[in-house]
Structure formats: structure tokens, C-alpha cells
Write a protein that holds these residues in place. Structure first.
Motif, PDB file in Angstrom:
ATOM      1  N   ALA A 268      72.478 102.400  17.802  1.00  0.00           N
ATOM      2  CA  ALA A 268      72.987 101.358  18.702  1.00  0.00           C
ATOM      3  C   ALA A 268      74.353 101.743  19.269  1.00  0.00           C
ATOM      4  CB  ALA A 268      73.080 100.024  17.961  1.00  0.00           C
ATOM      5  N   ASN A 269      75.226 102.280  18.439  1.00  0.00           N
ATOM      6  CA  ASN A 269      76.551 102.700  18.907  1.00  0.00           C
ATOM      7  C   ASN A 269      76.444 103.818  19.941  1.00  0.00           C
ATOM      8  OD1 ASN A 269      77.816 100.848  17.244  1.00  0.00           O
ATOM      9  ND2 ASN A 269      78.266 102.321  15.630  1.00  0.00           N
ATOM     10  N   ASN A 270      75.559 104.766  19.668  1.00  0.00           N
ATOM     11  CA  ASN A 270      75.363 105.858  20.617  1.00  0.00           C
ATOM     12  C   ASN A 270      74.801 105.361  21.941  1.00  0.00           C
ATOM     13  OD1 ASN A 270      75.703 108.914  19.686  1.00  0.00           O
ATOM     14  ND2 ASN A 270      75.157 107.725  17.876  1.00  0.00           N
ATOM     15  N   LEU A 271      73.876 104.415  21.879  1.00  0.00           N
ATOM     16  CA  LEU A 271      73.305 103.865  23.106  1.00  0.00           C
ATOM     17  C   LEU A 271      74.375 103.180  23.943  1.00  0.00           C
ATOM     18  CD1 LEU A 271      69.825 102.445  21.997  1.00  0.00           C
ATOM     19  CD2 LEU A 271      70.271 104.255  23.663  1.00  0.00           C
ATOM     20  N   SER A 272      75.264 102.470  23.304  1.00  0.00           N
ATOM     21  CA  SER A 272      76.349 101.804  24.027  1.00  0.00           C
ATOM     22  C   SER A 272      77.235 102.828  24.735  1.00  0.00           C
ATOM     23  CB  SER A 272      77.193 100.957  23.067  1.00  0.00           C
ATOM     24  OG  SER A 272      76.433  99.902  22.517  1.00  0.00           O
ATOM     25  N   ILE A 273      77.544 103.915  24.044  1.00  0.00           N
ATOM     26  CA  ILE A 273      78.386 104.960  24.631  1.00  0.00           C
ATOM     27  C   ILE A 273      77.657 105.634  25.795  1.00  0.00           C
ATOM     28  CG2 ILE A 273      79.462 107.203  24.192  1.00  0.00           C
ATOM     29  CD1 ILE A 273      79.906 106.221  21.284  1.00  0.00           C
ATOM     30  N   ILE A 274      76.359 105.913  25.599  1.00  0.00           N
ATOM     31  CA  ILE A 274      75.570 106.561  26.646  1.00  0.00           C
ATOM     32  C   ILE A 274      75.528 105.699  27.908  1.00  0.00           C
ATOM     33  CG2 ILE A 274      73.227 107.264  27.291  1.00  0.00           C
ATOM     34  CD1 ILE A 274      72.874 108.027  24.263  1.00  0.00           C
ATOM     35  N   LYS A 275      75.257 104.418  27.731  1.00  0.00           N
ATOM     36  CA  LYS A 275      75.185 103.523  28.889  1.00  0.00           C
ATOM     37  C   LYS A 275      76.519 103.457  29.624  1.00  0.00           C
ATOM     38  CE  LYS A 275      71.488 100.622  26.991  1.00  0.00           C
ATOM     39  NZ  LYS A 275      71.130  99.311  26.382  1.00  0.00           N
ATOM     40  N   GLN A 276      77.599 103.459  28.854  1.00  0.00           N
ATOM     41  CA  GLN A 276      78.928 103.422  29.470  1.00  0.00           C
ATOM     42  C   GLN A 276      79.202 104.704  30.249  1.00  0.00           C
ATOM     43  OE1 GLN A 276      82.124 102.954  26.669  1.00  0.00           O
ATOM     44  NE2 GLN A 276      83.631 102.453  28.229  1.00  0.00           N
ATOM     45  N   LYS A 277      78.893 105.853  29.646  1.00  0.00           N
ATOM     46  CA  LYS A 277      79.144 107.133  30.317  1.00  0.00           C
ATOM     47  C   LYS A 277      78.304 107.290  31.579  1.00  0.00           C
ATOM     48  CE  LYS A 277      80.671 110.003  26.402  1.00  0.00           C
ATOM     49  NZ  LYS A 277      80.381 111.218  25.592  1.00  0.00           N
ATOM     50  N   LEU A 278      77.057 106.809  31.532  1.00  0.00           N
ATOM     51  CA  LEU A 278      76.148 106.981  32.659  1.00  0.00           C
ATOM     52  C   LEU A 278      76.183 105.806  33.629  1.00  0.00           C
ATOM     53  CD1 LEU A 278      73.026 108.490  30.832  1.00  0.00           C
ATOM     54  CD2 LEU A 278      74.918 109.695  31.942  1.00  0.00           C
ATOM     55  N   ASN A 279      76.952 104.783  33.270  1.00  0.00           N
ATOM     56  CA  ASN A 279      77.091 103.603  34.123  1.00  0.00           C
ATOM     57  C   ASN A 279      75.749 102.923  34.372  1.00  0.00           C
ATOM     58  OD1 ASN A 279      78.556 101.702  35.627  1.00  0.00           O
ATOM     59  ND2 ASN A 279      78.274 102.832  37.534  1.00  0.00           N
ATOM     60  N   VAL A 280      74.991 102.722  33.297  1.00  0.00           N
ATOM     61  CA  VAL A 280      73.729 101.987  33.365  1.00  0.00           C
ATOM     62  C   VAL A 280      73.779 100.848  32.346  1.00  0.00           C
ATOM     63  CG1 VAL A 280      72.389 103.964  34.156  1.00  0.00           C
ATOM     64  CG2 VAL A 280      72.594 103.529  31.702  1.00  0.00           C
ATOM     65  N   ASP A 281      72.965  99.814  32.588  1.00  0.00           N
ATOM     66  CA  ASP A 281      73.016  98.632  31.729  1.00  0.00           C
ATOM     67  C   ASP A 281      71.818  98.494  30.797  1.00  0.00           C
ATOM     68  OD1 ASP A 281      75.431  97.785  32.895  1.00  0.00           O
ATOM     69  OD2 ASP A 281      74.352  96.830  34.548  1.00  0.00           O
ATOM     70  N   THR A 282      70.690  99.091  31.148  1.00  0.00           N
ATOM     71  CA  THR A 282      69.462  98.885  30.384  1.00  0.00           C
ATOM     72  C   THR A 282      68.787 100.211  30.075  1.00  0.00           C
ATOM     73  OG1 THR A 282      68.052  98.726  32.354  1.00  0.00           O
ATOM     74  CG2 THR A 282      69.111  96.685  31.579  1.00  0.00           C
ATOM     75  N   THR A 283      67.859 100.170  29.112  1.00  0.00           N
ATOM     76  CA  THR A 283      67.088 101.370  28.802  1.00  0.00           C
ATOM     77  C   THR A 283      66.154 101.723  29.962  1.00  0.00           C
ATOM     78  OG1 THR A 283      65.455 100.011  27.621  1.00  0.00           O
ATOM     79  CG2 THR A 283      67.181 101.043  26.310  1.00  0.00           C
ATOM     80  N   ALA A 284      65.678 100.721  30.705  1.00  0.00           N
ATOM     81  CA  ALA A 284      64.852 100.993  31.881  1.00  0.00           C
ATOM     82  C   ALA A 284      65.637 101.787  32.922  1.00  0.00           C
ATOM     83  CB  ALA A 284      64.345  99.690  32.486  1.00  0.00           C
ATOM     84  N   ALA A 285      66.900 101.439  33.080  1.00  0.00           N
ATOM     85  CA  ALA A 285      67.747 102.169  34.022  1.00  0.00           C
ATOM     86  C   ALA A 285      67.989 103.595  33.544  1.00  0.00           C
ATOM     87  CB  ALA A 285      69.075 101.439  34.205  1.00  0.00           C
ATOM     88  N   MET A 286      68.091 103.773  32.230  1.00  0.00           N
ATOM     89  CA  MET A 286      68.226 105.119  31.675  1.00  0.00           C
ATOM     90  C   MET A 286      66.995 105.957  31.996  1.00  0.00           C
ATOM     91  SD  MET A 286      69.919 104.154  27.962  1.00  0.00           S
ATOM     92  CE  MET A 286      69.559 105.751  27.259  1.00  0.00           C
ATOM     93  N   ALA A 287      65.820 105.366  31.832  1.00  0.00           N
ATOM     94  CA  ALA A 287      64.575 106.077  32.126  1.00  0.00           C
ATOM     95  C   ALA A 287      64.493 106.434  33.607  1.00  0.00           C
ATOM     96  CB  ALA A 287      63.373 105.223  31.720  1.00  0.00           C
ATOM     97  N   HIS A 288      64.867 105.492  34.467  1.00  0.00           N
ATOM     98  CA  HIS A 288      64.845 105.739  35.904  1.00  0.00           C
ATOM     99  C   HIS A 288      65.775 106.899  36.260  1.00  0.00           C
ATOM    100  CE1 HIS A 288      65.652 105.170  40.190  1.00  0.00           C
ATOM    101  NE2 HIS A 288      64.504 104.504  40.241  1.00  0.00           N
ATOM    102  N   LEU A 289      66.951 106.924  35.656  1.00  0.00           N
ATOM    103  CA  LEU A 289      67.911 107.987  35.919  1.00  0.00           C
ATOM    104  C   LEU A 289      67.364 109.336  35.468  1.00  0.00           C
ATOM    105  CD1 LEU A 289      70.750 108.942  36.768  1.00  0.00           C
ATOM    106  CD2 LEU A 289      71.540 108.356  34.462  1.00  0.00           C
TER     107      LEU A 289
END
Length: 225
Positions: free
Chosen positions: A180-201
Motif C-alpha cells: 500500500a505504501n509503495n502504491l501511494s508513492i507510485i501514484k504520486q510519482k506518476l501523477n495518477v489517482d487510480t490503479t485503472a489509470a496506472m494500467a492505462h499509462l
């Protein structure tokens, strides 16, 4: 030649050793480590010329361990042998200075060819992966991964491919809190809010492919943002 095999599965380490012994006619010195910390201490002591390295390790990512080793001694030959076959990770590994990359779905003969090649000072990428890299439409498809640490890159690509946080934790031997902590950092670094947005990216950058039931790749525009 001195070899260091780094993988947290004893049977896999033994299999690697058998192949290396066959190639070297039994003249190789082979050390084993089951995590990055142990591998680092053994490498510092012996300075193995060739390191066979998994990306998924219990403590830190193999990508981060390889970076430490190559910063200390750039002519060390690092071969990644991993469950990951995403082009983004292959690019990342070779860019940081690895000599070879082979996926664990490859045949033993491919592993042997890679060991033989880098023992001779050459570079080697599994044929299937090399072909996909050449055919990739965007040679800059690892831009997003450059922003992430090795462990963060693993988690990002696994989540983007559809693994749940629980599955990621089990496969990488991480606690739910750490994931969970890593996911928060990843979303912040990539400027995305959701896992769906991560997949799209990930798909839009051609780091992964998403397939329809027919086996045809889905275009990034087809994914929900």
C-alpha cells in the motif's frame, strides 16, 4: 570464472548451477544467495565476475541490487533471469548496465546460450524479448519506469497487468502495508489517482499489452481512464 546466483528458490539456484557447471566443464566457482543483502556481502568479499540475478527478491529489487554492484564495479556481468517479461523492465535492466536478460519461461537452452554469450564478453537478450523490443513502436517506452525505484517498477507493472495488491504481496514477499505504501508513492510519482489509470499509462507507453479474447492487442484508447 566466479559466479554468484541470487534467487530465493533453492531448486532454481541448483538448476542454474548444473547448467553453469556443464558449460564450464566443472571448473566454475559458484556461490549462492537467497536475498539481496546476502548477495551484496558475498559479492563484496569475492567480486564475482558474473551475477545471475532474479528481479523478485525478498528484501530489495534485483534491479536495485544490480545498480549497487555496477556502480561499484562497472565491468561485472549481470544476467537477469526473471518471471517478468515486460519490455519496460527489459529496457530498464539493460539500460542500467546488465549484460543479459532471460525470462523464466524460456527453455533451459536459452539460459545456457545467455551464460555462454556473456562469459565471452557479449550481450544477450532472450530471442522472443529481443524481437519484441525491435518491433516496439516506441523506443522510449521506459520513461515512466525511470521515475521509479526497482521495487516500485515491479509493483507498478504487476498492478497494471491486473494483479491484486494481495497477489503482489504474496509474489514479492511484501506485507500489505508495504504494498500500500509503495502504491501511494507510485501514484504520486506518476501523477495518477487510480490503479485503472496506472494500467492505462502502462499500456499507452507500451510497457505492457492487454489482449482481447481473440488474442489481438487492445489499443490504449480502448481502456477506460
Amino acid at each position: 570464472m566466479n559466479y554468484l546466483i541470487v534467487d530465493d528458490h533453492p531448486l532454481i539456484r541448483q538448476s542454474y548451477s548444473q547448467i553453469i557447471n556443464q558449460i564450464s566443464n566443472g571448473h566454475a566457482r559458484i556461490d549462492h544467495a537467497d536475498n539481496a543483502a546476502s548477495a551484496w556481502m558475498k559479492w563484496i568479499e569475492t567480486r564475482h565476475e558474473l551475477v545471475v540475478l532474479d528481479i523478485n527478491l525478498p528484501d530489495i529489487s534485483g534491479l536495485d541490487l544490480a545498480t549497487k554492484i555496477l556502480r561499484r564495479q562497472a565491468d561485472t556481468r549481470v544476467m537477469f533471469f526473471s518471471m517478468h517479461d515486460e519490455l519496460g523492465l527489459v529496457n530498464r535492466a539493460m539500460k542500467l548496465g546488465a549484460s543479459a536478460y532471460v525470462s523464466k519461461s524460456a527453455e533451459p537452452e536459452e539460459f545456457a546460450r545467455a551464460i555462454q554469450a556473456i562469459s565471452e564478453g557479449k550481450h544477450y537478450i532472450e530471442h522472443r524479448l529481443a524481437t519484441n523490443l525491435i518491433c516496439s513502436r516506441d523506443s522510449k517506452n521506459n520513461t515512466a519506469l525511470d521515475m521509479l525505484s526497482g521495487r516500485e517498477s515491479e509493483i507498478f507493472l504487476m498492478i497494471a497487468k491486473g494483479y491484486s495488491s494481495r497477489q503482489v504481496g504474496e509474489l514479492l514477499n511484501l506485507s500489505a502495508k508495504t504494498v500500500a505504501n509503495n502504491l501511494s508513492i507510485i501514484k504520486q510519482k506518476l501523477n495518477v489517482d487510480t490503479t485503472a489509470a496506472m494500467a492505462h499509462l502502462a499500456v499507452s507507453l507500451q510497457l505492457i499489452e492487454v489482449y482481447q479474447p481473440t488474442g489481438q492487442p487492445v489499443q490504449p484508447s480502448k481502456l477506460a481512464s
